[in-house]
Each structure stands twice: as structure tokens, then as C-alpha cells.
Design an enzyme around this catalytic site. Structure first.
Site, short mmCIF file in Angstrom:
data_model
loop_
_atom_site.label_atom_id
_atom_site.label_comp_id
_atom_site.label_asym_id
_atom_site.label_seq_id
_atom_site.Cartn_x
_atom_site.Cartn_y
_atom_site.Cartn_z
N CYS A 4 0.86 -1.19 0.00
CA CYS A 4 0.00 0.00 0.00
C CYS A 4 0.90 1.24 0.00
O CYS A 4 1.72 1.41 0.90
CB CYS A 4 -0.90 -0.02 1.24
SG CYS A 4 -1.74 1.55 1.54
N CYS A 7 0.67 3.36 3.19
CA CYS A 7 1.37 2.72 4.33
C CYS A 7 2.87 2.93 4.19
O CYS A 7 3.56 3.22 5.16
CB CYS A 7 1.08 1.23 4.40
SG CYS A 7 -0.53 0.84 5.14
N ASP A 30 -0.20 16.39 -1.81
CA ASP A 30 -0.63 15.56 -2.94
C ASP A 30 0.32 15.81 -4.12
O ASP A 30 0.67 16.96 -4.41
CB ASP A 30 -2.06 15.91 -3.33
CG ASP A 30 -2.68 14.86 -4.24
OD1 ASP A 30 -3.66 14.22 -3.81
OD2 ASP A 30 -2.19 14.68 -5.37
N HIS A 46 -3.76 1.13 8.57
CA HIS A 46 -4.31 0.84 7.24
C HIS A 46 -5.80 0.52 7.36
O HIS A 46 -6.19 -0.52 7.89
CB HIS A 46 -3.58 -0.33 6.58
CG HIS A 46 -4.12 -0.63 5.21
ND1 HIS A 46 -3.68 0.04 4.08
CD2 HIS A 46 -5.11 -1.47 4.80
CE1 HIS A 46 -4.37 -0.39 3.03
NE2 HIS A 46 -5.24 -1.31 3.44
N ASN A 87 -12.94 10.41 -0.89
CA ASN A 87 -13.49 9.66 -2.01
C ASN A 87 -13.60 8.21 -1.57
O ASN A 87 -12.62 7.63 -1.09
CB ASN A 87 -12.56 9.76 -3.22
CG ASN A 87 -12.44 11.20 -3.73
OD1 ASN A 87 -13.39 11.96 -3.67
ND2 ASN A 87 -11.28 11.56 -4.23
N GLY A 93 -14.61 7.68 -6.76
CA GLY A 93 -13.36 8.10 -7.39
C GLY A 93 -12.11 7.78 -6.57
O GLY A 93 -11.06 8.37 -6.78
N HIS A 98 -6.35 3.29 0.78
CA HIS A 98 -5.98 3.53 2.18
C HIS A 98 -6.71 4.81 2.53
O HIS A 98 -6.49 5.85 1.88
CB HIS A 98 -4.45 3.67 2.29
CG HIS A 98 -3.96 3.96 3.70
ND1 HIS A 98 -2.93 3.22 4.28
CD2 HIS A 98 -4.30 4.90 4.60
CE1 HIS A 98 -2.70 3.71 5.50
NE2 HIS A 98 -3.52 4.72 5.72
N HIS A 100 -8.11 8.19 3.20
CA HIS A 100 -7.43 9.48 3.19
C HIS A 100 -8.44 10.60 2.92
O HIS A 100 -9.48 10.38 2.30
CB HIS A 100 -6.32 9.51 2.13
CG HIS A 100 -6.78 9.21 0.73
ND1 HIS A 100 -6.95 7.93 0.27
CD2 HIS A 100 -7.11 10.02 -0.30
CE1 HIS A 100 -7.38 7.97 -0.98
NE2 HIS A 100 -7.50 9.23 -1.35
N HIS A 102 -8.68 14.58 1.48
CA HIS A 102 -8.03 15.65 0.73
C HIS A 102 -8.38 16.97 1.41
O HIS A 102 -9.57 17.30 1.54
CB HIS A 102 -8.57 15.72 -0.70
CG HIS A 102 -8.33 14.48 -1.52
ND1 HIS A 102 -7.42 14.44 -2.55
CD2 HIS A 102 -8.89 13.25 -1.47
CE1 HIS A 102 -7.45 13.24 -3.11
NE2 HIS A 102 -8.33 12.49 -2.48
#
Ligand code: AMP
Ligand code: ZN
Length: 113
Positions: A4, A7, A30, A46, A87, A93, A98, A100, A102
């Protein structure tokens, strides 16, 4: 080594531009920013996607949220505003499996991003 990528970033096995870290949470820029501020905030644990969050993760998700506020202050978007986006799975999308969030800001955002 984990397969991952997030990770790997959390374990410092892969480089990233880290902007925040505590015991349970890490945040980094990003690589493909859609706005002047585009940071990914992840639990180090995770969790594949939002539907895999359980009761025992409630504090962890709170920690992610509090980290988002601290980061927003640090990068100067707490006053102007920002968007915190998750997402989830294919239709949402999600590309990296993992969990997350934004943190996007630094410009006026439209209905999409
Ligand atoms: P999502 O579509 O919600 O799964 O978003 C995945 C995000 O991860 C995208 O915005 C990518 O630009 C970003 N991304 C992928 N690999 C990396 C990386 N190695 N470092 C930083 N961001 C990444
Ligand atoms: Zn992971």
C-alpha cells in the site's frame, strides 16, 4: 514492505512532502495538486476505505479531523476556508485504497473541485 503506497509513506519507506505528523496521523502534499493547497491526511493505521471504519476507530477519525484543522491553520486557509474530501470506492473516485482525506483550498472552489 507493504504494497500500500500510503502505508509506505506513513512508514517513511517512500518519500513524500510531510506537512504534519503525530502518533496516529500523517499528512503530506498531494503529488498532483488541484489547488494551491492540496494535502492528504491519513490515519497511519491501514483502513482501506471509509466503509471499513469501525466504532474502535472513532477516536482515530477524530484525530484526523483535529489534524485537518491544525494543518488548515498552519497553511493559512483556516480563515479563507477549504474543503475536506473523502473519495469512497469506485463510484466515489477512490484510487488509493488507504483511507485518506483531501484538504483542498487556497482558491475559490466550484461544485466539483
Ligand atoms: P483518491 O482518488 O481519493 O484515491 O486520491 C488519491 C490521491 O493520491 C490523488 O490525488 C493522487 O494525486 C495522490 N497520490 C498518489 N500517489 C501519491 C504519492 N506518492 N504522494 C502524494 N500523493 C499521491
Ligand atoms: Zn495502507
Amino acid at each position: 514492505m507493504s504494497d500500500c503506497i500510503f502505508c509506505r509513506i506513513a512508514n517513511k519507506e517512500m518519500p513524500s512532502e510531510i506537512v504534519y505528523e503525530d502518533e496516529r496521523v500523517i499528512a503530506f502534499k498531494d503529488i498532483n495538486p488541484v489547488a494551491p493547497v492540496h494535502i492528504l491526511i491519513i490515519p497511519k493505521k491501514h483502513i482501506p476505505d471509509m466503509t471499513a471504519v469501525t466504532e474502535e476507530d472513532a477516536e482515530l477519525i477524530g484525530a484526523v479531523h483535529l489534524a485537518a484543522i491544525k494543518i488548515a491553520r498552519e497553511v493559512g486557509v483556516a480563515e479563507t476556508g477549504f474543503r475536506l474530501v473523502n473519495n469512497c470506492k469506485e463510484d466515489g473516485g477512490q484510487v488509493v485504497m488507504h483511507l485518506h482525506y483531501h484538504l483542498i483550498g487556497g482558491r475559490k472552489l466550484g461544485i466539483g473541485v
